[in-house]
Design a protein around this motif. Structure first.
Motif, PDB file in Angstrom:
ATOM      1  N   VAL A 106      -5.759  -3.920  -9.178  1.00  0.00           N
ATOM      2  CA  VAL A 106      -7.038  -3.241  -8.933  1.00  0.00           C
ATOM      3  C   VAL A 106      -7.918  -4.092  -8.020  1.00  0.00           C
ATOM      4  O   VAL A 106      -8.524  -3.575  -7.072  1.00  0.00           O
ATOM      5  CB  VAL A 106      -7.750  -2.929 -10.273  1.00  0.00           C
ATOM      6  N   ALA A 107      -7.974  -5.404  -8.264  1.00  0.00           N
ATOM      7  CA  ALA A 107      -8.770  -6.295  -7.411  1.00  0.00           C
ATOM      8  C   ALA A 107      -8.239  -6.297  -5.986  1.00  0.00           C
ATOM      9  O   ALA A 107      -9.023  -6.312  -5.024  1.00  0.00           O
ATOM     10  CB  ALA A 107      -8.766  -7.713  -7.988  1.00  0.00           C
ATOM     11  N   SER A 108      -6.922  -6.267  -5.838  1.00  0.00           N
ATOM     12  CA  SER A 108      -6.313  -6.258  -4.506  1.00  0.00           C
ATOM     13  C   SER A 108      -6.686  -4.993  -3.748  1.00  0.00           C
ATOM     14  O   SER A 108      -7.038  -5.041  -2.558  1.00  0.00           O
ATOM     15  CB  SER A 108      -4.799  -6.379  -4.630  1.00  0.00           C
ATOM     16  N   VAL A 109      -6.622  -3.869  -4.405  1.00  0.00           N
ATOM     17  CA  VAL A 109      -6.984  -2.600  -3.755  1.00  0.00           C
ATOM     18  C   VAL A 109      -8.482  -2.585  -3.434  1.00  0.00           C
ATOM     19  O   VAL A 109      -8.888  -2.121  -2.365  1.00  0.00           O
ATOM     20  CB  VAL A 109      -6.585  -1.404  -4.644  1.00  0.00           C
ATOM     21  N   ALA A 110      -9.304  -3.134  -4.335  1.00  0.00           N
ATOM     22  CA  ALA A 110     -10.747  -3.180  -4.086  1.00  0.00           C
ATOM     23  C   ALA A 110     -11.073  -4.081  -2.898  1.00  0.00           C
ATOM     24  O   ALA A 110     -12.018  -3.817  -2.147  1.00  0.00           O
ATOM     25  CB  ALA A 110     -11.480  -3.670  -5.334  1.00  0.00           C
ATOM     26  N   ALA A 111     -10.300  -5.150  -2.692  1.00  0.00           N
ATOM     27  CA  ALA A 111     -10.542  -6.087  -1.591  1.00  0.00           C
ATOM     28  C   ALA A 111      -9.965  -5.598  -0.264  1.00  0.00           C
ATOM     29  O   ALA A 111     -10.285  -6.157   0.790  1.00  0.00           O
ATOM     30  CB  ALA A 111      -9.947  -7.447  -1.941  1.00  0.00           C
ATOM     31  N   LEU A 112      -9.142  -4.570  -0.308  1.00  0.00           N
ATOM     32  CA  LEU A 112      -8.460  -4.074   0.894  1.00  0.00           C
ATOM     33  C   LEU A 112      -9.400  -3.761   2.060  1.00  0.00           C
ATOM     34  O   LEU A 112      -9.110  -4.145   3.189  1.00  0.00           O
ATOM     35  CB  LEU A 112      -7.610  -2.855   0.516  1.00  0.00           C
ATOM     36  N   PRO A 113     -10.527  -3.096   1.845  1.00  0.00           N
ATOM     37  CA  PRO A 113     -11.397  -2.785   2.992  1.00  0.00           C
ATOM     38  C   PRO A 113     -11.946  -4.025   3.705  1.00  0.00           C
ATOM     39  O   PRO A 113     -12.228  -3.976   4.893  1.00  0.00           O
ATOM     40  CB  PRO A 113     -12.538  -1.969   2.374  1.00  0.00           C
ATOM     41  N   TRP A 114     -12.110  -5.138   2.986  1.00  0.00           N
ATOM     42  CA  TRP A 114     -12.684  -6.342   3.589  1.00  0.00           C
ATOM     43  C   TRP A 114     -11.620  -7.328   4.066  1.00  0.00           C
ATOM     44  O   TRP A 114     -11.773  -7.936   5.104  1.00  0.00           O
ATOM     45  CB  TRP A 114     -13.613  -7.050   2.597  1.00  0.00           C
ATOM     46  N   LEU A 115     -10.556  -7.466   3.291  1.00  0.00           N
ATOM     47  CA  LEU A 115      -9.517  -8.445   3.635  1.00  0.00           C
ATOM     48  C   LEU A 115      -8.416  -7.857   4.505  1.00  0.00           C
ATOM     49  O   LEU A 115      -7.676  -8.595   5.146  1.00  0.00           O
ATOM     50  CB  LEU A 115      -8.893  -9.033   2.365  1.00  0.00           C
ATOM     51  N   GLY A 116      -8.267  -6.541   4.479  1.00  0.00           N
ATOM     52  CA  GLY A 116      -7.177  -5.903   5.205  1.00  0.00           C
ATOM     53  C   GLY A 116      -5.896  -5.956   4.381  1.00  0.00           C
ATOM     54  O   GLY A 116      -5.828  -6.581   3.313  1.00  0.00           O
ATOM     55  N   PHE A 117      -4.875  -5.295   4.880  1.00  0.00           N
ATOM     56  CA  PHE A 117      -3.601  -5.186   4.153  1.00  0.00           C
ATOM     57  C   PHE A 117      -2.940  -6.542   3.928  1.00  0.00           C
ATOM     58  O   PHE A 117      -2.557  -6.880   2.812  1.00  0.00           O
ATOM     59  CB  PHE A 117      -2.651  -4.259   4.914  1.00  0.00           C
ATOM     60  N   THR A 118      -2.825  -7.332   4.973  1.00  0.00           N
ATOM     61  CA  THR A 118      -2.032  -8.555   4.894  1.00  0.00           C
ATOM     62  C   THR A 118      -2.658  -9.583   3.962  1.00  0.00           C
ATOM     63  O   THR A 118      -1.971 -10.130   3.090  1.00  0.00           O
ATOM     64  CB  THR A 118      -1.832  -9.154   6.309  1.00  0.00           C
ATOM     65  N   LEU A 119      -3.946  -9.848   4.107  1.00  0.00           N
ATOM     66  CA  LEU A 119      -4.589 -10.858   3.261  1.00  0.00           C
ATOM     67  C   LEU A 119      -4.725 -10.400   1.811  1.00  0.00           C
ATOM     68  O   LEU A 119      -4.577 -11.208   0.891  1.00  0.00           O
ATOM     69  CB  LEU A 119      -5.949 -11.251   3.832  1.00  0.00           C
ATOM     70  N   SER A 120      -4.994  -9.111   1.596  1.00  0.00           N
ATOM     71  CA  SER A 120      -5.092  -8.646   0.203  1.00  0.00           C
ATOM     72  C   SER A 120      -3.720  -8.676  -0.460  1.00  0.00           C
ATOM     73  O   SER A 120      -3.605  -9.029  -1.643  1.00  0.00           O
ATOM     74  CB  SER A 120      -5.728  -7.258   0.118  1.00  0.00           C
ATOM     75  N   THR A 121      -2.666  -8.357   0.280  1.00  0.00           N
ATOM     76  CA  THR A 121      -1.309  -8.451  -0.266  1.00  0.00           C
ATOM     77  C   THR A 121      -0.956  -9.901  -0.553  1.00  0.00           C
ATOM     78  O   THR A 121      -0.421 -10.223  -1.623  1.00  0.00           O
ATOM     79  CB  THR A 121      -0.284  -7.845   0.719  1.00  0.00           C
ATOM     80  N   PHE A 122      -1.288 -10.794   0.386  1.00  0.00           N
ATOM     81  CA  PHE A 122      -1.039 -12.222   0.184  1.00  0.00           C
ATOM     82  C   PHE A 122      -1.789 -12.722  -1.051  1.00  0.00           C
ATOM     83  O   PHE A 122      -1.221 -13.424  -1.889  1.00  0.00           O
ATOM     84  CB  PHE A 122      -1.469 -13.016   1.426  1.00  0.00           C
ATOM     85  N   GLY A 123      -3.053 -12.364  -1.187  1.00  0.00           N
ATOM     86  CA  GLY A 123      -3.852 -12.801  -2.334  1.00  0.00           C
ATOM     87  C   GLY A 123      -3.295 -12.293  -3.656  1.00  0.00           C
ATOM     88  O   GLY A 123      -3.216 -13.038  -4.639  1.00  0.00           O
ATOM     89  N   PHE A 124      -2.912 -11.024  -3.679  1.00  0.00           N
ATOM     90  CA  PHE A 124      -2.333 -10.449  -4.894  1.00  0.00           C
ATOM     91  C   PHE A 124      -1.055 -11.183  -5.284  1.00  0.00           C
ATOM     92  O   PHE A 124      -0.884 -11.591  -6.432  1.00  0.00           O
ATOM     93  CB  PHE A 124      -2.048  -8.961  -4.688  1.00  0.00           C
ATOM     94  N   LEU A 125      -0.158 -11.334  -4.325  1.00  0.00           N
ATOM     95  CA  LEU A 125       1.120 -11.980  -4.620  1.00  0.00           C
ATOM     96  C   LEU A 125       0.927 -13.444  -5.010  1.00  0.00           C
ATOM     97  O   LEU A 125       1.550 -13.925  -5.961  1.00  0.00           O
ATOM     98  CB  LEU A 125       2.064 -11.864  -3.427  1.00  0.00           C
TER      99      LEU A 125
END
Length: 178
Positions: A106-125
């Motif tokens: 949920v946090a990763s999806v919420a951060a998607l608009p600001w971090l973009g796909f790559t950084l939010s995916t990296f952060g989640f993983l």
């Protein structure tokens, strides 16, 4: 004491403890069904190749969920299954990991608009590998980085999926024009 049923014979309906709980088995299919339906609705602006691939994957997923639903219905009718969600939380440490993983998603999806796909995916993983898997930091960074970069190459560079642009995507676009 109830006797064991013969092969092909349903257990005694009064013997609820011997029937397998099936409620928790429906969490992932239900989420997959919702996500796939949402994805199919949201792909209108994609190129036709991506639409065909998405529809193919969605049809296969719907088919598998339908087969699982029939298997569940037949198991319930035969008295071999029971609807019970307690298996989701009866193992405390596993339940904690499930809740934390859901929270990270949920946090990763919420951060998607600001971090973009790559950084939010990296952060989640990275968070999942470090926090939930207790992976060594160097291994976690390398693995999360490789997977996030692979996702960028596949979904953004090749398929041109319309994910929100973040700092990484904007930097790559400025340097490469992609």
């Amino acid at each position: 004491m109830p006797s064991e049923p013969y092969e092909g014979q349903a257990p005694d309906p009064g013997d609820r403890d011997r029937r397998e709980a099936t409620g928790g088995d429906w969490v992932i299919p239900a989420i997959a069904l919702a996500f796939t339906t949402y994805y199919l609705i949201s792909i209108q602006d994609l190129v036709w190749e991506a639409k065909i691939a998405a529809v193919f994957v969605a049809v296969m997923l719907y088919l598998l969920i339908g087969i699982f639903a029939l298997q569940t219905v037949f198991g319930l009718k035969r008295g071999m299954l029971r609807i019970d969600f307690s298996t989701l939380w009866e193992n405390g440490p596993l339940f904690r990991i499930r809740v934390l993983l859901f929270g990270l998603a949920v946090a990763s999806v919420a951060a998607l608009p600001w971090l973009g796909f790559t950084l939010s995916t990296f952060g989640f993983l990275l968070a999942a590998f470090l926090w939930l898997e207790r992976m060594p930091p160097k291994t976690a960074v390398i693995t999360a980085g490789a997977l996030a970069l692979s996702g960028y190459i596949l979904f953004i560079a090749i398929l041109r999926t319309a994910f929100p642009m973040g700092p990484f995507e904007l930097a790559v676009r400025a340097v490469t024009g992609i």
